[in-house]
Design an enzyme around this catalytic site. Sequence first.
Site, mmCIF file in Angstrom:
data_model
loop_
_atom_site.group_PDB
_atom_site.id
_atom_site.type_symbol
_atom_site.label_atom_id
_atom_site.label_comp_id
_atom_site.label_asym_id
_atom_site.label_seq_id
_atom_site.Cartn_x
_atom_site.Cartn_y
_atom_site.Cartn_z
ATOM 1 N N HIS A 7 0.837 -1.358 0.018
ATOM 2 C CA HIS A 7 0.012 0.149 -0.168
ATOM 3 C C HIS A 7 0.771 1.289 -0.173
ATOM 4 O O HIS A 7 1.893 1.326 0.321
ATOM 5 C CB HIS A 7 -1.109 -0.086 1.206
ATOM 6 C CG HIS A 7 -0.247 -0.004 2.457
ATOM 7 N ND1 HIS A 7 -0.143 -1.031 3.223
ATOM 8 C CD2 HIS A 7 -0.105 1.178 3.286
ATOM 9 C CE1 HIS A 7 0.407 -0.830 4.588
ATOM 10 N NE2 HIS A 7 0.571 0.271 4.505
ATOM 11 N N GLU A 130 7.638 1.132 5.349
ATOM 12 C CA GLU A 130 6.841 -0.181 6.031
ATOM 13 C C GLU A 130 7.150 -1.585 5.291
ATOM 14 O O GLU A 130 6.972 -1.422 4.087
ATOM 15 C CB GLU A 130 5.179 0.269 6.138
ATOM 16 C CG GLU A 130 4.703 -0.794 7.152
ATOM 17 C CD GLU A 130 3.177 -0.701 7.042
ATOM 18 O OE1 GLU A 130 2.641 0.438 6.626
ATOM 19 O OE2 GLU A 130 2.445 -1.404 7.819
HETATM 20 C C1 LIG Z 1 0.982 -0.412 11.184
HETATM 21 C C2 LIG Z 1 -0.566 -0.056 11.129
HETATM 22 C C3 LIG Z 1 -0.742 0.662 9.625
HETATM 23 C C4 LIG Z 1 -0.419 -0.446 8.421
HETATM 24 O O1 LIG Z 1 -0.417 -0.161 7.193
HETATM 25 O O2 LIG Z 1 -0.764 -1.796 8.950
HETATM 26 C C5 LIG Z 1 0.227 1.670 9.622
HETATM 27 O O3 LIG Z 1 0.770 1.804 8.405
HETATM 28 S S1 LIG Z 1 0.284 2.799 10.957
HETATM 29 C C6 LIG Z 1 1.376 4.028 10.400
HETATM 30 C C7 LIG Z 1 1.882 4.966 11.339
HETATM 31 N N1 LIG Z 1 2.893 4.478 12.217
HETATM 32 C C8 LIG Z 1 4.036 4.855 11.987
HETATM 33 O O4 LIG Z 1 4.398 5.865 10.959
HETATM 34 C C9 LIG Z 1 5.215 4.332 12.653
HETATM 35 C C10 LIG Z 1 6.665 4.678 12.081
HETATM 36 N N2 LIG Z 1 6.951 6.242 12.192
HETATM 37 C C11 LIG Z 1 7.615 6.737 13.309
HETATM 38 O O5 LIG Z 1 8.038 6.191 14.161
HETATM 39 C C12 LIG Z 1 7.501 8.096 13.224
HETATM 40 O O6 LIG Z 1 6.329 8.747 12.418
HETATM 41 C C13 LIG Z 1 8.897 8.744 12.765
HETATM 42 C C14 LIG Z 1 10.091 8.531 13.713
HETATM 43 C C15 LIG Z 1 9.233 8.355 11.054
HETATM 44 C C16 LIG Z 1 8.927 10.457 12.667
HETATM 45 O O7 LIG Z 1 8.057 10.758 13.822
HETATM 46 P P1 LIG Z 1 8.540 12.103 13.975
HETATM 47 O O8 LIG Z 1 7.689 12.972 12.678
HETATM 48 O O9 LIG Z 1 7.647 12.649 15.493
HETATM 49 O O10 LIG Z 1 9.748 12.465 14.361
HETATM 50 P P2 LIG Z 1 10.965 13.688 13.556
HETATM 51 O O11 LIG Z 1 10.067 14.962 13.674
HETATM 52 O O12 LIG Z 1 12.137 13.668 14.670
HETATM 53 O O13 LIG Z 1 11.283 12.992 12.196
HETATM 54 C C17 LIG Z 1 12.366 12.548 12.115
HETATM 55 C C18 LIG Z 1 12.723 13.127 10.603
HETATM 56 O O14 LIG Z 1 11.895 12.213 9.678
HETATM 57 C C19 LIG Z 1 11.052 13.238 8.910
HETATM 58 N N3 LIG Z 1 9.794 12.427 8.697
HETATM 59 C C20 LIG Z 1 8.876 12.210 9.689
HETATM 60 N N4 LIG Z 1 7.746 11.326 9.145
HETATM 61 C C21 LIG Z 1 8.117 11.226 7.939
HETATM 62 C C22 LIG Z 1 7.745 10.471 6.719
HETATM 63 N N5 LIG Z 1 6.452 9.891 6.969
HETATM 64 N N6 LIG Z 1 8.199 10.568 5.626
HETATM 65 C C23 LIG Z 1 9.268 11.218 5.444
HETATM 66 N N7 LIG Z 1 10.020 11.691 6.362
HETATM 67 C C24 LIG Z 1 9.289 11.829 7.648
HETATM 68 C C25 LIG Z 1 10.848 14.419 9.847
HETATM 69 O O15 LIG Z 1 10.431 15.539 8.964
HETATM 70 C C26 LIG Z 1 12.329 14.543 10.285
HETATM 71 O O16 LIG Z 1 13.046 15.071 9.209
HETATM 72 P P3 LIG Z 1 13.991 16.480 9.474
HETATM 73 O O17 LIG Z 1 14.665 16.861 8.383
HETATM 74 O O18 LIG Z 1 14.923 15.999 10.735
HETATM 75 O O19 LIG Z 1 13.075 17.533 9.856
HETATM 76 CO CO LIG Z 2 0.640 1.255 6.436
#
Ligand SMILES: CC[C@H](C(=O)O)C(=O)SCCNC(=O)CCNC(=O)[C@H](O)C(C)(C)COP(=O)(O)OP(=O)(O)OC[C@H]1O[C@@H](n2cnc3c(N)ncnc32)[C@H](O)[C@@H]1OP(=O)(O)O
Ligand SMILES: [Co+2]
Length: 134
Positions: A7, A130
């Site tokens: 997805h 993912e």
């Molecule tokens: C599993 C159930 C369901 C499924 O399909 O079955 C799902 O998919 S659930 C989806 C939701 N769950 C997750 O996304 C879990 C993994 N994600 C995480 O752990 C966080 O979202 C994380 C660590 C990727 C980012 O968290 P956060 O935004 O709070 O942290 P930062 O601001 O420190 O981000 C670090 C850095 O990454 C960039 N960032 C954040 N999210 C994304 C993204 N989706 N795509 C690309 N880049 C992303 C963020 O902008 C920061 O970059 P920087 O340059 O340092 O500002």
């Molecule tokens: Co997902």
Amino acid sequence: MLGRLNHVAIAVPDLGAASAVYRTTLGAKVTDPQALPEHGVTVVFIDVGNTKIELLEPLGENSSIAGFLQKNPAGGMHHVCYEVADIIAARDQLKASGMRILGEGEPKTGAHGKPVLFLHPKDFQGTLVELEQI
Ligand SMILES: CC[C@H](C(=O)O)C(=O)SCCNC(=O)CCNC(=O)[C@H](O)C(C)(C)COP(=O)(O)OP(=O)(O)OC[C@H]1O[C@@H](n2cnc3c(N)ncnc32)[C@H](O)[C@@H]1OP(=O)(O)O
Ligand SMILES: [Co+2]
């Protein structure tokens, strides 16, 4: 390692409104909302034949997508999900090549009831990846 694209996920501020847009303007069949408290999101899926679109909105206080939506208030592409045959083997291979596994590094159960892991976006050209074991 890589199987099908399971997805493409779009984070949205309002799942009902986003679902209605897909349903009314694109004629999409949207599944019922599925709350995933352990992931801090509520999701719906749209089957487009060769893959699915996942729409997701934050659920609860510390949703993992809250930060993303702060930066992208209208929503946006959030992650891609690839299928793998053996998520532990994939994880160990990725770790050995220096890739960061998010969370505690152990698979959790995803929306499809299968084990999933997430890989740091900074290691994958700015895209949150993912993996879902099929
Ligand atoms: C599993 C159930 C369901 C499924 O399909 O079955 C799902 O998919 S659930 C989806 C939701 N769950 C997750 O996304 C879990 C993994 N994600 C995480 O752990 C966080 O979202 C994380 C660590 C990727 C980012 O968290 P956060 O935004 O709070 O942290 P930062 O601001 O420190 O981000 C670090 C850095 O990454 C960039 N960032 C954040 N999210 C994304 C993204 N989706 N795509 C690309 N880049 C992303 C963020 O902008 C920061 O970059 P920087 O340059 O340092 O500002
Ligand atoms: Co997902």
